[in-house]
Design an enzyme around this catalytic site. Structure first.
Site, PDB file in Angstrom:
ATOM      1  N   ASN A 146       0.942  -1.331   0.046  1.00 49.61           N
ATOM      2  CA  ASN A 146       0.098  -0.126  -0.028  1.00 49.61           C
ATOM      3  C   ASN A 146       0.975   1.139   0.027  1.00 49.61           C
ATOM      4  OD1 ASN A 146       0.760  -0.631   2.867  1.00 49.61           O
ATOM      5  ND2 ASN A 146      -0.961   0.451   3.549  1.00 49.61           N
ATOM      6  N   LYS A 169      12.610  -7.264   1.388  1.00 48.36           N
ATOM      7  CA  LYS A 169      11.704  -7.762   0.378  1.00 48.36           C
ATOM      8  C   LYS A 169      10.372  -6.836   0.052  1.00 48.36           C
ATOM      9  CE  LYS A 169       7.902 -10.651   0.325  1.00 48.36           C
ATOM     10  NZ  LYS A 169       7.545 -10.131  -0.956  1.00 48.36           N
ATOM     11  N   PRO A 170      10.181  -6.401  -0.982  1.00 47.83           N
ATOM     12  CA  PRO A 170       9.082  -5.706  -1.384  1.00 47.83           C
ATOM     13  C   PRO A 170       7.721  -6.474  -1.624  1.00 47.83           C
ATOM     14  CG  PRO A 170      10.809  -5.651  -3.094  1.00 47.83           C
ATOM     15  CD  PRO A 170      11.216  -6.916  -2.294  1.00 47.83           C
ATOM     16  N   VAL A 224      -2.502  -8.609   9.839  1.00 44.96           N
ATOM     17  CA  VAL A 224      -2.124  -9.238  11.409  1.00 44.96           C
ATOM     18  C   VAL A 224      -1.751 -10.708  11.392  1.00 44.96           C
ATOM     19  CG1 VAL A 224      -3.450  -9.648  13.654  1.00 44.96           C
ATOM     20  CG2 VAL A 224      -3.752  -7.691  12.713  1.00 44.96           C
ATOM     21  N   GLU A 244       4.303  -3.944  12.294  1.00 40.96           N
ATOM     22  CA  GLU A 244       3.576  -2.941  12.200  1.00 40.96           C
ATOM     23  C   GLU A 244       2.121  -3.485  11.353  1.00 40.96           C
ATOM     24  OE1 GLU A 244       3.393   0.174  13.332  1.00 40.96           O
ATOM     25  OE2 GLU A 244       5.614   0.557  13.551  1.00 40.96           O
ATOM     26  N   GLY A 246      -2.395  -4.180  11.121  1.00 39.45           N
ATOM     27  CA  GLY A 246      -3.496  -3.535  10.672  1.00 39.45           C
ATOM     28  C   GLY A 246      -3.986  -2.403  11.669  1.00 39.45           C
ATOM     29  N   CYS A 278      -2.944   1.972   6.566  1.00 44.28           N
ATOM     30  CA  CYS A 278      -3.297   1.195   7.862  1.00 44.28           C
ATOM     31  C   CYS A 278      -4.068   2.063   8.599  1.00 44.28           C
ATOM     32  CB  CYS A 278      -1.767   0.727   8.290  1.00 44.28           C
ATOM     33  SG  CYS A 278      -0.674   2.191   8.434  1.00 44.28           S
ATOM     34  N   GLU A 380     -10.842  -5.135   9.511  1.00 43.50           N
ATOM     35  CA  GLU A 380     -10.092  -4.167   8.915  1.00 43.50           C
ATOM     36  C   GLU A 380     -10.563  -4.052   7.526  1.00 43.50           C
ATOM     37  OE1 GLU A 380      -5.872  -4.326   8.128  1.00 43.50           O
ATOM     38  OE2 GLU A 380      -5.818  -2.090   8.168  1.00 43.50           O
ATOM     39  N   GLY A 453       0.199  -4.225  16.629  1.00 44.53           N
ATOM     40  CA  GLY A 453       1.557  -4.520  16.568  1.00 44.53           C
ATOM     41  C   GLY A 453       2.514  -4.202  17.602  1.00 44.53           C
ATOM     42  N   GLU A 457       8.156   2.650  14.765  1.00 45.83           N
ATOM     43  CA  GLU A 457       8.982   3.260  13.773  1.00 45.83           C
ATOM     44  C   GLU A 457       9.049   4.844  13.552  1.00 45.83           C
ATOM     45  OE1 GLU A 457       7.644   0.766   9.931  1.00 45.83           O
ATOM     46  OE2 GLU A 457       9.333  -0.074  10.221  1.00 45.83           O
TER      47      GLU A 457
HETATM   48  P1  NAD Z   1       0.627  -9.045   3.702  1.00 45.26           P
HETATM   49  O1  NAD Z   1       0.724  -9.477   5.348  1.00 45.26           O
HETATM   50  O2  NAD Z   1      -0.231  -9.872   3.114  1.00 45.26           O
HETATM   51  O3  NAD Z   1       2.129  -8.836   3.232  1.00 45.26           O
HETATM   52  C1  NAD Z   1       2.967  -7.946   3.714  1.00 45.26           C
HETATM   53  C2  NAD Z   1       4.393  -8.388   3.217  1.00 45.26           C
HETATM   54  O4  NAD Z   1       4.625  -9.569   3.933  1.00 45.26           O
HETATM   55  C3  NAD Z   1       4.490  -8.570   1.725  1.00 45.26           C
HETATM   56  O5  NAD Z   1       5.625  -8.298   1.516  1.00 45.26           O
HETATM   57  C4  NAD Z   1       4.130 -10.134   1.651  1.00 45.26           C
HETATM   58  O6  NAD Z   1       4.939 -10.697   0.401  1.00 45.26           O
HETATM   59  C5  NAD Z   1       5.171 -10.551   2.960  1.00 45.26           C
HETATM   60  N1  NAD Z   1       4.611 -11.837   3.504  1.00 45.26           N
HETATM   61  C6  NAD Z   1       3.432 -12.545   3.204  1.00 45.26           C
HETATM   62  N2  NAD Z   1       3.329 -13.735   3.636  1.00 45.26           N
HETATM   63  C7  NAD Z   1       4.436 -14.026   4.554  1.00 45.26           C
HETATM   64  C8  NAD Z   1       5.157 -14.945   5.356  1.00 45.26           C
HETATM   65  N3  NAD Z   1       4.628 -15.956   5.708  1.00 45.26           N
HETATM   66  N4  NAD Z   1       6.129 -14.443   6.198  1.00 45.26           N
HETATM   67  C9  NAD Z   1       6.804 -13.348   5.806  1.00 45.26           C
HETATM   68  N5  NAD Z   1       6.532 -12.469   5.032  1.00 45.26           N
HETATM   69  C10 NAD Z   1       5.155 -12.514   4.204  1.00 45.26           C
HETATM   70  O7  NAD Z   1      -0.138  -7.266   3.932  1.00 45.26           O
HETATM   71  P2  NAD Z   1      -0.408  -6.517   2.760  1.00 45.26           P
HETATM   72  O8  NAD Z   1      -1.844  -6.916   2.243  1.00 45.26           O
HETATM   73  O9  NAD Z   1       0.559  -6.442   1.785  1.00 45.26           O
HETATM   74  O10 NAD Z   1      -0.593  -5.227   3.447  1.00 45.26           O
HETATM   75  C11 NAD Z   1      -1.752  -4.622   4.046  1.00 45.26           C
HETATM   76  C12 NAD Z   1      -1.934  -4.836   5.605  1.00 45.26           C
HETATM   77  O11 NAD Z   1      -0.546  -4.264   5.884  1.00 45.26           O
HETATM   78  C13 NAD Z   1      -2.867  -4.082   6.049  1.00 45.26           C
HETATM   79  O12 NAD Z   1      -3.427  -4.953   7.376  1.00 45.26           O
HETATM   80  C14 NAD Z   1      -2.472  -2.871   6.609  1.00 45.26           C
HETATM   81  O13 NAD Z   1      -3.117  -2.438   7.744  1.00 45.26           O
HETATM   82  C15 NAD Z   1      -1.192  -3.232   7.055  1.00 45.26           C
HETATM   83  N6  NAD Z   1      -0.130  -2.003   7.271  1.00 45.26           N
HETATM   84  C16 NAD Z   1       0.036  -1.530   8.332  1.00 45.26           C
HETATM   85  C17 NAD Z   1       0.966  -0.410   8.631  1.00 45.26           C
HETATM   86  C18 NAD Z   1       1.332   0.025   9.798  1.00 45.26           C
HETATM   87  O14 NAD Z   1       2.382   0.711   9.847  1.00 45.26           O
HETATM   88  N7  NAD Z   1       0.886  -0.420  10.951  1.00 45.26           N
HETATM   89  C19 NAD Z   1       1.306   0.165   7.370  1.00 45.26           C
HETATM   90  C20 NAD Z   1       0.963  -0.015   6.219  1.00 45.26           C
HETATM   91  C21 NAD Z   1      -0.027  -1.276   5.868  1.00 45.26           C
END
Ligand code: NAD
Length: 476
Positions: A146, A169-170, A224, A244, A246, A278, A380, A453, A457
């Site tokens: 995001n 890792k992006p 989460v 960090e 949801g 988030c 969320e 979380g 940061e």
């Molecule tokens: P996601 O958990 O699906 O993926 C996040 C990252 O983790 C990606 O790079 C993904 O490839 C990687 N990943 C996936 N499975 C993994 C595993 N088993 N082990 C290690 N890495 C893994 O999340 P998303 O859908 O990309 O992002 C949206 C979520 O992020 C929302 O819940 C949002 O609220 C949260 N978010 C939180 C903050 C914050 O600062 N608190 C900021 C931005 C987004």
């Protein structure tokens, strides 16, 4: 585009590639290698090799490279913003904000390089102690889709300034901006191997980073459930983690609020980045004395939002980040409609028509009088749906605000400082804004409580979290 390991472009072990799609058109814009555990290990080795020389520079020297990086990113913000919009969908204006935000974070950390703390502790006849701070070694950073640039800055800047090296890792959907930013930092003087980018899937590359025995710390941003898995896996190798996760931020509008200001705050707070933030306003509570006027103005503003391809002029909201995300949001709305959980004031469905059919567009949506058990309030919702509820006393508003497993941000809109203080004291959140929402400058520590979380940061706290103390005790 390739991964970047040890200052080299890497195509991957067995020529497997993942497509990167434009969510506004459904077209493939590029491909990146699907990394494996082999590349994770390669990147860790490169980061270990680069560590001693990087750690032995002064913080000021490291900071000056971050500064040069920031200035190169500012020079190129036009092309990098375009790339971000292409892969993520957000309007160009928001992408430009995010890329400038990346540079701001680098500049902030470069600016506090001289404040690296140490401590001298006199112990009287027993001697003296000196407490120093050391970098941790190789750290891992896992980024969501995001905010791929801003969150990359949050994770890389303090870690690098503290003298660590990184494997990053992006997100699978948005790897391009992160790869380009990493190369730009190398051009600015970051030595090869200090920042390595491994593209690929979360379950392979992400888990590979989290499990790796020679990575000392992982900073993860994502949802989460993934965060819980990361914490569990990290425990196996004594890793420190920042999670960090949801949020379901409440915004409370008190009866004395400036209505125009609060409406603008709610619209930006919920529909910025198509609601995929988030700390977006995910639940809006409005005092009933002002609710009629507030809702009327809110509806007008939301219906006036221009939705379209983020590359087009004058767009206020782009597509969701992919068809999966749009379908998830649609399922929330379908469920809401089927169960009759409230009234739809605006939007409520995916957008259709020639401008929208190939992309993942959903109408900016406002619903009111939402049933307390609705998933729109309990889960969320990562998309452009704003549920609005009315209240008549502050206790009720605060109680509802806390009815969530999350605790990331919250805001109170009022002119009354005692109301603001009351909300600050009683709402579960890592940050509480007064008459604002969503703004997170690099100076303020950011992070959540409960399911939102662990750790913080930004700010000097993040810098310290990338160090450990080591104490020298000198006896007399
Ligand atoms: P996601 O958990 O699906 O993926 C996040 C990252 O983790 C990606 O790079 C993904 O490839 C990687 N990943 C996936 N499975 C993994 C595993 N088993 N082990 C290690 N890495 C893994 O999340 P998303 O859908 O990309 O992002 C949206 C979520 O992020 C929302 O819940 C949002 O609220 C949260 N978010 C939180 C903050 C914050 O600062 N608190 C900021 C931005 C987004």
């Amino acid at each position: 585009m390739h991964m970047r390991i040890g200052g080299r472009d890497v195509a991957g072990a067995d020529d497997r590639w993942m497509p990167v799609m434009n969510p506004a058109t459904g077209e493939e814009i590029d491909r990146v290698p699907e990394g494996t555990l082999y590349e994770v290990d390669d990147a860790v080795r490169a980061a270990e090799d680069a560590f001693p020389a990087w750690a032995s520079r002064t913080a000021r020297e490291r900071g000056s490279i971050l500064l040069r990086g920031a200035s190169l990113v500012r020079e190129r913000y036009g092309e990098i913003s375009r790339l971000l919009t292409l892969e993520q969908g957000k309007p160009l204006r928001e992408s430009a904000d995010e890329i400038r935000g990346f540079a701001n974070v680098l500049e902030y950390y470069a600016g506090i390089a001289g404040l690296f703390p140490g401590e001298y502790i006199p112990l009287g006849p027993a001697g003296d102690a000196i407490v120093t701070r050391e970098p941790l070694g190789v750290c891992g950073a896992i980024i969501p889709w995001n905010m791929p640039a801003l969150l990359m800055a949050w994770k890389t800047s303090p870690a690098l300034l503290a003298g660590n090296t990184l494997v990053l890792k992006p997100a699978s959907r948005t790897p391009l901006t992160d790869c380009v930013l990493a190369r730009t930092l190398e051009e600015a003087g970051l030595p090869p191997g200090v920042l390595n980018v491994v593209t690929g899937k979360g379950e392979v590359v992400g888990e590979g980073i989290v499990r790796h025995p020679r990575i000392s710390r992982v900073s993860f941003t994502g949802n989460v459930e993934t965060g819980l898995r990361v914490q569990e896996l990290a425990a196996g190798s004594f890793k420190e983690v920042t999670l960090e996760l949801g949020g379901s931020d409440p915004m409370i509008v008190w009866k004395d609020a400036d209505i125009g200001n609060a409406v603008a705050g709610a619209v930006r707070g919920r529909f910025y980045n198509a609601g995929q933030t988030c700390t977006a306003v995910k639940r809006l509570f409005v005092h009933e004395n002002i609710s009629a006027e507030f809702l009327q103005r809110l509806r007008k503003r939301v219906e006036g939002l221009r939705v379209g391809n983020g590359l087009d002029e004058g767009i206020d909201m782009g597509p969701l980040c992919g068809p999966g995300q749009r379908d998830e949001i649609n399922r929330f709305m379908e469920d809401f409609k089927r169960k009759g959980e409230g009234t739809i004031l605006a939007g409520g469905e995916p957008l259709r028509g020639p401008a929208y059919d190939r992309g993942s567009f959903f109408a900016p949506t406002v619903v009111k009088d939402v049933h307390p058990e609705s998933a729109l309030l309990r889960k969320e919702v990562f998309g452009p749906i704003l549920p609005v509820m009315c209240f008549d006393d502050l206790d009720t508003a605060i109680r509802h605000a806390n009815e969530t497993r999350y605790g990331l941000g919250a805001s109170i809109w009022t002119r009354d400082i005692s109301v603001a203080r009351e909300v600050f004291a009683r709402v579960n959140a890592g940050v509480v804004w007064v008459n604002r929402h969503l703004t997170i400058p690099p100076e303020i520590p950011f992070g959540g409580v409960r399911a939102s979380g662990l750790g913080r940061e930004n700010g000097s706290q993040a810098l310290l979290s990338y160090t450990r103390t080591k104490t020298l005790y000198i006896g007399r």
